[in-house]
Design a protein around this motif. Structure first.
Motif, PDB file in Angstrom:
ATOM      1  N   GLU A   1       8.156  -3.121   4.830  1.00  0.00           N
ATOM      2  CA  GLU A   1       7.083  -2.575   5.672  1.00  0.00           C
ATOM      3  C   GLU A   1       6.351  -1.454   4.957  1.00  0.00           C
ATOM      4  O   GLU A   1       5.100  -1.371   5.014  1.00  0.00           O
ATOM      5  CB  GLU A   1       7.687  -2.066   6.979  1.00  0.00           C
TER       6      GLU A   1
ATOM      7  N   ALA B   1       2.449  -1.473   3.854  1.00  0.00           N
ATOM      8  CA  ALA B   1       1.558  -0.381   4.270  1.00  0.00           C
ATOM      9  C   ALA B   1       0.852   0.224   3.074  1.00  0.00           C
ATOM     10  O   ALA B   1      -0.341   0.577   3.138  1.00  0.00           O
ATOM     11  CB  ALA B   1       2.376   0.683   5.024  1.00  0.00           C
TER      12      ALA B   1
ATOM     13  N   SER C   1      -1.930  -2.044   2.012  1.00  0.00           N
ATOM     14  CA  SER C   1      -3.076  -1.941   2.933  1.00  0.00           C
ATOM     15  C   SER C   1      -3.893  -0.699   2.625  1.00  0.00           C
ATOM     16  O   SER C   1      -5.135  -0.723   2.643  1.00  0.00           O
ATOM     17  CB  SER C   1      -2.580  -1.912   4.374  1.00  0.00           C
ATOM     18  N   ARG C   2      -3.191   0.407   2.323  1.00  0.00           N
ATOM     19  CA  ARG C   2      -3.927   1.626   1.992  1.00  0.00           C
ATOM     20  C   ARG C   2      -4.677   1.470   0.680  1.00  0.00           C
ATOM     21  O   ARG C   2      -5.807   1.960   0.534  1.00  0.00           O
ATOM     22  CB  ARG C   2      -2.959   2.805   1.902  1.00  0.00           C
TER      23      ARG C   2
END
Length: 494
Positions: A473, A477, A480-481
């Motif tokens: 996860e 994340a 995605s950033r």
């Protein structure tokens, strides 16, 4: 070599898998051998020769050091090792608890007749007991003569507290047969010797009046007794009260005559005067009784003869030769059989010597209220037996409970098992009494091992999956950033 490196090598040696495998195989082999050894030689022998020896304690200690060293070698510990550490702590707890129970526990028995109360148990160990009440000398000396027996050249000496008295053991036999005979003497009790002839066997014995051990003899189908009468009225009373069925009573009359009274399964009481060497008219079909020796005054003569010992120690009749010494002199050596107590003159005093089990006191009293046993239909073999007892505890009060074959009594760390019984009137119940002070540690260790194994099989994989899910996860994340960041203008112009 630095201390750190040396310590690390020591820990690595004791934590090695090779040492663990060798130790556990050795312990397993010893325990397997001990099982067969106990079957052949008995529980006291396996306790003395294996379980309570220094080398067995060394094996247990070596296993404990190995387990502890494995834990130390994993330092510093992490959450992933929680199950491993818990299981190993449980193993150590079981080892410590077992050693405490082995060396600080209690194995004993208690025999109670109906209505009898006691707070004493008899241990399975062996000890010499000596008492000279007039001198205030009393002593109990635990002995293990099976390993190193005393001899005339190498006696064992025990100083008796309370007086200048020494108990000396200068002989020991693991198994003996003891025969007693009586010879005419100037002083002493009367003694009678008879021979019982049955279709399948012949039995002979001595009878002595006013002697708890020799005044009565029960051979199963027939029994014998001897009495001394002081008056003619006592003669008639003793003859008429000859006893139960198939009982023969000899009565020594005040005028020196030897009379008899015999009862059978049916028919009137048979009485008459005994004639040495002639059959007694008992009226018993197929059985003949002859009195061949009678001494108005007799002295006992004991013969202790060594014999091949049975393999099981419970069946052995050991004997030790003892005498007392002091500045004023010494007594004649006396052979004492296992479980025997004898009195002897020690100067002007009377001394008591015994070769039997030592006793231990309980913190409460036990009373046998009732004993009940049931037999299998058509036989005399007991199918079940149970005891109703009352426990009087000064700290926890009084209560009644039932002790049966599958229902022991647990009270203040002591466990009472219904072991056996002696049939008679009154009935005698025999309890095995045990105390294992390390048992709570064993229970705790067992629980910790279960928790540790469960954690290693279920908790650790769940924790690993949880950490992997969190890492995945976090990685997503981060991606995605990174995708959301604006493009670099300089890179775009180029």
């Amino acid at each position: 070599m630095s201390d750190k490196k040396f310590g690390g090598r020591i820990v690595a040696f004791f934590a090695s898998l090779r040492l663990a495998v060798v130790t556990m195989i050795t312990l397993g082999s010893v325990c397997a051998f001990a099982t067969f050894y106990e079957m052949e030689h008995g529980t006291p022998a396996v306790q003395r020769d294996i379980y309570q020896t220094p080398w067995f304690a060394f094996l247990l200690g070596l296993l404990g050091i190995n387990v502890f060293s494995v834990m130390v070698s994993r330092w510093p510990w992490t959450r992933h090792q929680a199950g491993f550490l818990t299981a190993h702590v449980g193993i150590l707890a079981i080892l410590v608890g077992s050693v405490i129970s082995l060396y600080r526990g209690l194995d004993s028995n208690m025999a109670l007749a109906e209505g009898e109360t006691s707070d004493r148990v008899r241990l399975f160990d062996r000890a010499l007991h000596v008492s000279v009440p007039d001198l205030g000398a009393h002593g109990v000396f635990p002995v293990v003569y099976e390993k190193r027996a005393p001899t005339p050249d190498r006696p064992k000496r025990y100083e008796v507290p309370g007086a200048d008295v020494v108990l000396v053991a200068d002989g020991y036999e693991p198994h003996v047969t003891v025969s007693e005979s009586f010879e005419p003497a100037e002083t002493g009790p009367p003694a009678l010797h008879f021979v019982l002839e049955a279709p399948m066997a012949t039995q002979d014995a001595w009878l002595v009046p006013d002697d708890r051990q020799r005044s009565h003899l029960d051979l199963g189908m027939v029994s014998f007794g001897i009495h001394s009468a002081r008056t003619e009225e006592q003669v008639e009373s003793l003859l008429e009260h000859a006893g139960a069925q198939n009982h023969l009573s000899f009565v020594l009359a005040p005028d020196g005559r030897l009379l008899f009274g015999a009862t059978g399964t049916s028919g009137p009481l048979q009485t008459g005067e005994v004639v040495l060497g002639e059959p007694v008219a008992t009226g018993w079909p197929g059985l003949g009784v002859t009195v061949d020796r009678f001494h108005p005054r007799a002295a006992v003569k004991r013969a202790v003869v060594p014999a091949p010992p049975p393999k099981k120690e419970e069946r052995r009749n050991a004997a030790v030769r003892l005498h007392l010494e002091s500045a004023s002199g010494a007594t004649e050596p006396e052979w004492l059989q296992w479980g025997e107590t004898r009195r002897l003159l020690f100067g002007d005093q009377v001394a008591s010597l015994a070769y039997r089990s030592p006793e231990a006191a309980l913190p409460f009293r036990v009373t046998l209220l009732r004993f009940n046993n049931e037999s299998y239909p058509g036989s005399r073999m007991a199918s079940t037996y149970e005891s109703t007892v009352r426990v009087d505890d000064p700290e926890q009060g009084t209560f009644e409970t039932l002790i049966s074959m599958n229902h022991p009594l647990h009270h203040r760390g002591y466990i009472f098992f219904q072991s056996s019984f002696i049939e008679g009137r009154p009935m005698i119940s025999i309890f095995s009494v045990a105390r294992a002070p390390g048992l709570p540690l064993v229970y705790l260790g067992t629980a910790l091992i279960g928790i540790g194994v469960a954690w290693m099989f279920y908790g650790k994989p769940w924790l690993a999956r949880r950490q992997a899910a969190r890492a995945l996860e976090a990685h997503r994340a981060q991606e995605s950033r990174d995708e959301a960041k604006p493009a670099d203008p300089a890179a775009a112009g180029a």
